[in-house]
Write an enzyme that holds these catalytic residues in place. Sequence first.
Site, PDB file in Angstrom:
ATOM      1  N   LYS A 135       0.746  -1.007   0.190  1.00  9.34           N
ATOM      2  CA  LYS A 135       0.246  -0.232   0.193  1.00  9.34           C
ATOM      3  C   LYS A 135       1.174   1.309  -0.094  1.00  9.34           C
ATOM      4  CE  LYS A 135       0.172   1.097   4.834  1.00  9.34           C
ATOM      5  NZ  LYS A 135      -1.414   1.903   5.902  1.00  9.34           N
ATOM      6  N   HIS A 165      -1.460  -6.314   5.143  1.00  5.25           N
ATOM      7  CA  HIS A 165      -1.177  -6.837   5.901  1.00  5.25           C
ATOM      8  C   HIS A 165      -1.838  -6.678   7.529  1.00  5.25           C
ATOM      9  CE1 HIS A 165       0.247  -3.196   6.896  1.00  5.25           C
ATOM     10  NE2 HIS A 165       0.201  -3.464   8.588  1.00  5.25           N
ATOM     11  N   GLU A 203      -5.180   5.638  17.420  1.00  7.30           N
ATOM     12  CA  GLU A 203      -3.343   4.812  17.992  1.00  7.30           C
ATOM     13  C   GLU A 203      -3.225   5.743  18.755  1.00  7.30           C
ATOM     14  OE1 GLU A 203      -0.182   3.613  14.980  1.00  7.30           O
ATOM     15  OE2 GLU A 203      -1.455   4.926  14.281  1.00  7.30           O
ATOM     16  N   ASP A 222      -4.375   6.966   4.475  1.00  6.14           N
ATOM     17  CA  ASP A 222      -3.279   5.569   5.743  1.00  6.14           C
ATOM     18  C   ASP A 222      -4.768   4.638   6.352  1.00  6.14           C
ATOM     19  OD1 ASP A 222      -0.913   4.524   6.409  1.00  6.14           O
ATOM     20  OD2 ASP A 222      -1.477   5.522   8.969  1.00  6.14           O
ATOM     21  N   HIS A 227      -7.005  -0.139   5.015  1.00  2.00           N
ATOM     22  CA  HIS A 227      -7.535  -1.148   5.441  1.00  2.00           C
ATOM     23  C   HIS A 227      -9.163  -1.437   5.914  1.00  2.00           C
ATOM     24  CE1 HIS A 227      -3.375  -2.640   5.612  1.00  2.00           C
ATOM     25  NE2 HIS A 227      -3.065  -0.728   6.304  1.00  2.00           N
ATOM     26  N   LYS A 326      -3.829   9.327  15.007  1.00  2.00           N
ATOM     27  CA  LYS A 326      -3.194   9.306  16.192  1.00  2.00           C
ATOM     28  C   LYS A 326      -3.085   9.807  16.719  1.00  2.00           C
ATOM     29  CE  LYS A 326      -0.185   8.273  11.950  1.00  2.00           C
ATOM     30  NZ  LYS A 326      -0.107   6.496  13.110  1.00  2.00           N
TER      31      LYS A 326
HETATM   32  P1  NDP Z   1      12.449   3.148   2.255  1.00  2.00           P
HETATM   33  O1  NDP Z   1      11.962   4.701   1.478  1.00  2.00           O
HETATM   34  O2  NDP Z   1      12.932   2.685   3.446  1.00  2.00           O
HETATM   35  O3  NDP Z   1      12.955   2.136   1.078  1.00  2.00           O
HETATM   36  C1  NDP Z   1      12.563   1.838  -0.458  1.00  2.00           C
HETATM   37  C2  NDP Z   1      14.233   0.819  -0.568  1.00  2.00           C
HETATM   38  O4  NDP Z   1      13.627   0.786  -1.563  1.00  2.00           O
HETATM   39  C3  NDP Z   1      14.764   1.550  -0.048  1.00  2.00           C
HETATM   40  O5  NDP Z   1      15.785   0.664  -0.057  1.00  2.00           O
HETATM   41  C4  NDP Z   1      15.574   2.518  -1.405  1.00  2.00           C
HETATM   42  O6  NDP Z   1      17.232   2.202  -1.411  1.00  2.00           O
HETATM   43  C5  NDP Z   1      15.273   1.913  -2.692  1.00  2.00           C
HETATM   44  N1  NDP Z   1      14.766   1.684  -3.921  1.00  2.00           N
HETATM   45  C6  NDP Z   1      14.688   3.204  -4.260  1.00  2.00           C
HETATM   46  N2  NDP Z   1      14.696   3.214  -5.581  1.00  2.00           N
HETATM   47  C7  NDP Z   1      14.716   2.098  -5.766  1.00  2.00           C
HETATM   48  C8  NDP Z   1      15.700   1.461  -7.439  1.00  2.00           C
HETATM   49  N3  NDP Z   1      15.801   3.004  -8.275  1.00  2.00           N
HETATM   50  N4  NDP Z   1      16.624   0.751  -7.764  1.00  2.00           N
HETATM   51  C9  NDP Z   1      16.259  -0.358  -6.237  1.00  2.00           C
HETATM   52  N5  NDP Z   1      15.946   0.047  -5.161  1.00  2.00           N
HETATM   53  C10 NDP Z   1      15.352   1.137  -4.771  1.00  2.00           C
HETATM   54  O7  NDP Z   1      10.933   2.702   2.077  1.00  2.00           O
HETATM   55  P2  NDP Z   1      10.128   1.466   3.421  1.00  2.00           P
HETATM   56  O8  NDP Z   1      10.083   0.321   3.226  1.00  2.00           O
HETATM   57  O9  NDP Z   1       9.141   2.166   4.579  1.00  2.00           O
HETATM   58  O10 NDP Z   1       8.395   0.774   2.106  1.00  2.00           O
HETATM   59  C11 NDP Z   1       8.233   0.592   0.897  1.00  2.00           C
HETATM   60  C12 NDP Z   1       6.870   0.318   0.999  1.00  2.00           C
HETATM   61  O11 NDP Z   1       6.076  -0.460   1.804  1.00  2.00           O
HETATM   62  C13 NDP Z   1       6.291   1.392   0.307  1.00  2.00           C
HETATM   63  O12 NDP Z   1       5.290   1.589  -0.590  1.00  2.00           O
HETATM   64  C14 NDP Z   1       5.303   2.181   2.327  1.00  2.00           C
HETATM   65  O13 NDP Z   1       4.389   2.280   1.279  1.00  2.00           O
HETATM   66  C15 NDP Z   1       4.863   0.471   2.355  1.00  2.00           C
HETATM   67  N6  NDP Z   1       4.701  -0.085   3.785  1.00  2.00           N
HETATM   68  C16 NDP Z   1       5.656   0.326   4.566  1.00  2.00           C
HETATM   69  C17 NDP Z   1       5.541   0.708   5.940  1.00  2.00           C
HETATM   70  C18 NDP Z   1       6.767   0.507   7.343  1.00  2.00           C
HETATM   71  O14 NDP Z   1       6.583   0.482   8.052  1.00  2.00           O
HETATM   72  N7  NDP Z   1       7.965   0.749   6.493  1.00  2.00           N
HETATM   73  C19 NDP Z   1       4.616  -0.277   6.407  1.00  2.00           C
HETATM   74  C20 NDP Z   1       3.448  -0.837   5.305  1.00  2.00           C
HETATM   75  C21 NDP Z   1       3.869  -0.165   4.015  1.00  2.00           C
HETATM   76  P3  NDP Z   1      17.909   3.543  -0.869  1.00  2.00           P
HETATM   77  O15 NDP Z   1      17.072   4.178   0.155  1.00  2.00           O
HETATM   78  O16 NDP Z   1      18.835   3.035  -1.211  1.00  2.00           O
HETATM   79  O17 NDP Z   1      17.363   4.823  -1.983  1.00  2.00           O
END
Ligand code: NDP
Length: 460
Positions: A135, A165, A203, A222, A227, A326
């Site tokens: 999402k 989730h 929350e 969100d 959800h 929140k």
């Molecule tokens: P982050 O920004 O922490 O992570 C995204 C990752 O993608 C980073 O490792 C980033 O690397 C990498 N990335 C970005 N661009 C590229 C590219 N062109 N090629 C390869 N890798 C790339 O995001 P989140 O992990 O928090 O979230 C990911 C998804 O999950 C989102 O859609 C979010 O909405 C969803 N989500 C997240 C939750 C959470 O608690 N975090 C909960 C529920 C859903 P770098 O940082 O080096 O750019």
Amino acid sequence: MDQRAATLLILGASGDLSSRLLMPGLGQLLAADPSLDLQLLGAGVEEYTVEEWQARVTEAFSGAEDTDGNLARAIEKTRYLTADVTTTADMQRLLDACDNPPAIYFALPPAVTVRSCEALRALDLPKGTSLALEKPFGTNEESAHSLNELLRGLVPEDRVQRVDHFLGRSTVLNLMGLRFANRIFEPLWNNQHVQSVEIVYDEQLALENRARYYDQAGALIDMIQSHLLQVLAVFAMEPPTTLHAEDVRDAKGILLRSTRIWGDDPKTAGRRARYTAGEFEGRSLPSYADEEGVDPARKTETLAELTVEVQNWRWAGVPFLLRSGKALGARRREILVTFKPAPHIPDGLQGTALPDRMRISLSPDELALEINVNGPGDPDYIDRVSLDVAFQPGTLPAYGEVLQGIVKGDPTLAVRGDTAEQCWHILEPVLAAWRADEVPLDEYPVGSTGPESWSGLPGI
Ligand code: NDP
């Protein structure tokens, strides 16, 4: 023991979702299912040596008990590839590294996910490839539709997992067991007997450094869009014949297609607010508008309420309140069903017979049935009691359940493409009214129950 070989390719494997939720969930799944022979591949822009990557995975798996050596086997095999996942050449390189048709998990920012899917268009994906998307799925109905079109060109619909989730397998089963394995509830599950339903996720946590994502989304997108509408669907849908993905997703889809905002009026069906500075449980929190990374001019809400109606024979006329916020004073995650009052209380019974209520708490899943009984001291006098029971908790954490569905190719818990679009469609008029500032943005102090001026259900 028969081994089932599978490959999970996580794109964005260095990110927050992957390290905090996905990989720990995977560790629990591997511990619970030793027959799963998993090749885990991580990919992203960061660079890791094999040792560094294996150390990250080992750390993420540390909460799971490796009784059968399955975690050690997965750690031994896991590899990380540095890649720009928005390029076709790098995606081909990643596919070439997969020993089995992969489940590709897009743990990426949403815009990067779209570009990565576009990069896959030029490739022949191995038969059996599945795609897992997080999402938010799109940013409105139109973009969700375009993303669905793009995915349709890559793999069949039942190989797309739009991850939710929030509503885990055990919760869905608990809700369905309660409704459909008993004779006494289902006859009351309609507008003849139900006065109102509240589906609430409040929350105590405030923004917690998530401005980059949250300030673009707000509480309505969100939680309610992604959800709580899914919870509504499972709560209110018609009984499916089986628990197969097709039957359950059909029933949810039909329910959501009958769902409209209350009175078809976006100005009155919902209300919004954001928190102001205050002390809560010994912590001093700033106003949402002053949180780092927030643009106050966006007027992002941190508390949203929306009343909807399910316009079918079973539910017409019953308000369903969807609410999430929140920095509130109490954590509240529940479905609260208020039944209509008894039609006649015989003369002679004293005390107040309040409407019966059923509270279904979510995570931990519990049931409380609040009813009126005589006594205990005086048999002429009506008292309120609560019959409480805890449901069986699931054995896996939420993301363990999500990954189990993905590696098994079971989309029961995933959101179907048409349903994802429909959830945007329901909210679109409200989002438009809020963006046009046609609904006031109220305020509430951190640690309160919400704005003082709010009472009852919006629009009622
Ligand atoms: P982050 O920004 O922490 O992570 C995204 C990752 O993608 C980073 O490792 C980033 O690397 C990498 N990335 C970005 N661009 C590229 C590219 N062109 N090629 C390869 N890798 C790339 O995001 P989140 O992990 O928090 O979230 C990911 C998804 O999950 C989102 O859609 C979010 O909405 C969803 N989500 C997240 C939750 C959470 O608690 N975090 C909960 C529920 C859903 P770098 O940082 O080096 O750019």
